[in-house]
Design a protein around this motif. Structure first.
Motif, PDB file in Angstrom:
ATOM      1  N   ASP A  37     -61.610   3.951  59.663  1.00 13.85           N
ATOM      2  CA  ASP A  37     -60.869   4.242  58.223  1.00 13.85           C
ATOM      3  C   ASP A  37     -61.788   5.741  57.682  1.00 13.85           C
ATOM      4  O   ASP A  37     -62.741   6.056  57.950  1.00 13.85           O
ATOM      5  CB  ASP A  37     -61.390   3.186  57.426  1.00 13.85           C
ATOM      6  N   ASP A  61     -65.573   5.147  50.268  1.00 13.46           N
ATOM      7  CA  ASP A  61     -64.179   4.702  50.848  1.00 13.46           C
ATOM      8  C   ASP A  61     -63.275   5.945  50.369  1.00 13.46           C
ATOM      9  O   ASP A  61     -63.112   6.177  49.215  1.00 13.46           O
ATOM     10  CB  ASP A  61     -63.821   3.303  50.432  1.00 13.46           C
ATOM     11  N   THR A  64     -60.006   6.008  51.696  1.00 19.86           N
ATOM     12  CA  THR A  64     -58.783   5.576  52.244  1.00 19.86           C
ATOM     13  C   THR A  64     -57.595   5.888  51.151  1.00 19.86           C
ATOM     14  O   THR A  64     -56.446   6.572  51.516  1.00 19.86           O
ATOM     15  CB  THR A  64     -58.675   3.901  52.590  1.00 19.86           C
TER      16      THR A  64
END
Length: 449
Positions: free
Chosen positions: A162, A191, A193
């Motif tokens: 990811d 993160d 994403t």
């Protein structure tokens, strides 16, 4: 292949291209130009749209990275405030461990081992981080921050593949000298994403929009180029019509002249009669050429209309007298004219009136019977030419003022010119059935205010 053969092959290709270009008709060349204009318009639009799309995509890419970096910079700056040192200058992480849930976002503390900036050791790392990357990624981020002596951020991947954003911020010992290097580095992750997904959707949206806009611009360019070349195509059509008129009109008198010359050479005709007939044919050809040139100038718009006050009744009387004198078949022309002043070009109006009279004298009577033509001029600028002939054939009544249209096999060029003269002055020319059963032409010209 030798250079001489290459030059010869290139020369032959250029020669074939020139031959293909020469074989194209003028209309085909104009249409080819239209295609090139459309293609150039589409390419120009495509380049502009692609450039704007690239700028938009790059701007969005930098924007979401800056947002993540700003968030991680705030987290690391707050976390650095929780770092403490003991009396020996050793780093104490108890407060940081007690105050910050270092599992998410994961905070890793690296210490510089000795004088080598590349020698880093992991002093603290979360036991179960929400984002897991390899130790090599964390160490490389720390080394980059130490070498740069400042904040560093870059894209990375978790162990699951990811996307993440890696952020490294160096920190310094409290009593270190100004030129001393970093004591350690604090590395955190974010993160990426959702941001990557949004960015990809934007890329697809921009790409699709560019494709649609390029196709739309190509269609618009094709329409605009069609409008741009329309005058050229119309000019080519007028040129072809003029050449067709000239060929059609001059073919018959030219053939008659050749026949007359062959007959004279064989001695089958009296010389004086040959001269008279030759003179008549030459005069007729001169009138045809003059009429063709006038019609070409009117159609192309190069014939300037010199509008001025004009006594229409006097002009009609003079033209009628000339027509009767030029006729040798006993035709009769009656003129009923009121004193009338119009605003028009004398030369063009004279030609239009002459053509209407010639048409009536040529076709407005039965074979072997002199023509009886009535010409009337009204005060409102209306000229009426009426004959006592067989009238207008139904098959030509709807297209009487077009070229190659008349009642008895001629080209109808005179009526076409008369119609053009009327429209050039803002007037009208109409045809119908007269009171005596023949044709009736009505020419209306504007009167002075």
């Amino acid at each position: 292949m030798s250079p001489a053969r290459l030059r010869g092959s290139w020369s032959r290709r250029r020669s074939r291209a020139r031959d293909r270009s020469r074989t194209l008709t003028p209309t085909a060349r104009v249409l080819r130009l239209r295609r090139r204009i459309s293609l150039l318009f589409a390419l120009t639009s495509a380049v502009g749209l692609v450039a704007m799309a690239v700028l938009a995509v790059r701007s969005d890419s930098g924007r979401w990275r800056e947002q993540l970096d700003h968030t991680m910079d705030a987290d690391t700056s707050w976390a650095l405030g929780l770092l403490e040192t003991d009396a020996d200058g050793q780093l104490v992480l108890d407060v940081l461990a007690d105050s910050v849930d270092t599992a998410c976002p994961p905070l890793t503390v690296l210490l510089v081992d000795g004088d080598d900036p590349a020698a880093l050791t992991v002093e603290h790392a979360p036991a179960k981080p929400c984002l897991t990357v390899s130790r090599a990624v964390v160490l490389e981020a720390g080394r980059a921050a130490v070498r740069a002596d400042g904040v560093r951020a870059f894209d990375g991947r978790t162990t699951d593949g990811d996307p993440v954003r890696v952020f490294a911020q160096p920190f310094y010992a409290p009593e270190a000298a100004d030129d001393a290097g970093p004591q350690g580095v604090l590395v955190t992750l974010a993160d990426a994403t959702a941001q990557r997904d949004d960015h990809r959707r934007l890329v697809w949206l921009v790409t699709g929009g560019c494709v649609v806009l390029v196709l739309l611009s190509a269609g618009v360019g094709h329409v605009l180029s069609g409008r741009a070349v329309r005058p050229a195509l119309a000019a080519l059509d007028r040129q072809e019509a003029f050449l067709a008129d000239a060929a059609h009109d001059l073919r018959t008198p030219a053939a008659s002249l050749r026949t007359l010359a062959e007959t004279a050479l064989r001695g089958e005709t009296d010389g004086a009669d040959v001269h008279r007939r030759t003179l008549r044919l030459a005069e007729g050809m001169g009138r045809l050429v003059d009429g063709l040139l006038t019609r070409a100038r009117l159609m192309s718009g190069t014939a300037a209309v010199a509008r001025q006050p004009l006594r229409l009744d006097q002009l009609v009387e003079a033209v009628a007298e000339e027509a009767v004198e030029a006729s040798s078949e006993g035709h009769r022309v009656r003129v009923e004219a009121e004193e009338t002043v119009v605003v028009a070009d004398p030369d063009l109006v004279r030609r239009a009136v002459g053509n209407l009279l010639d048409n009536a004298l040529a076709h407005g009577h039965a074979p072997g019977v002199p023509a009886d033509v009535l010409v009337a001029v009204a005060r409102d600028g209306t000229l009426t030419v009426e004959d006592a002939g067989p009238g207008l054939p139904p098959e030509v009544a709807g297209a009487l003022f077009e070229r190659f249209r008349s009642g008895s096999g001629s080209t109808g060029l005179g009526l076409s010119i008369a119609s053009w003269v009327a429209h050039a002055h803002g007037g009208t020319l109409t045809a119908g059935r007269g009171a005596r059963g023949g044709a009736r032409f009505v020419l209306r010209l504007p009167s002075p205010d």
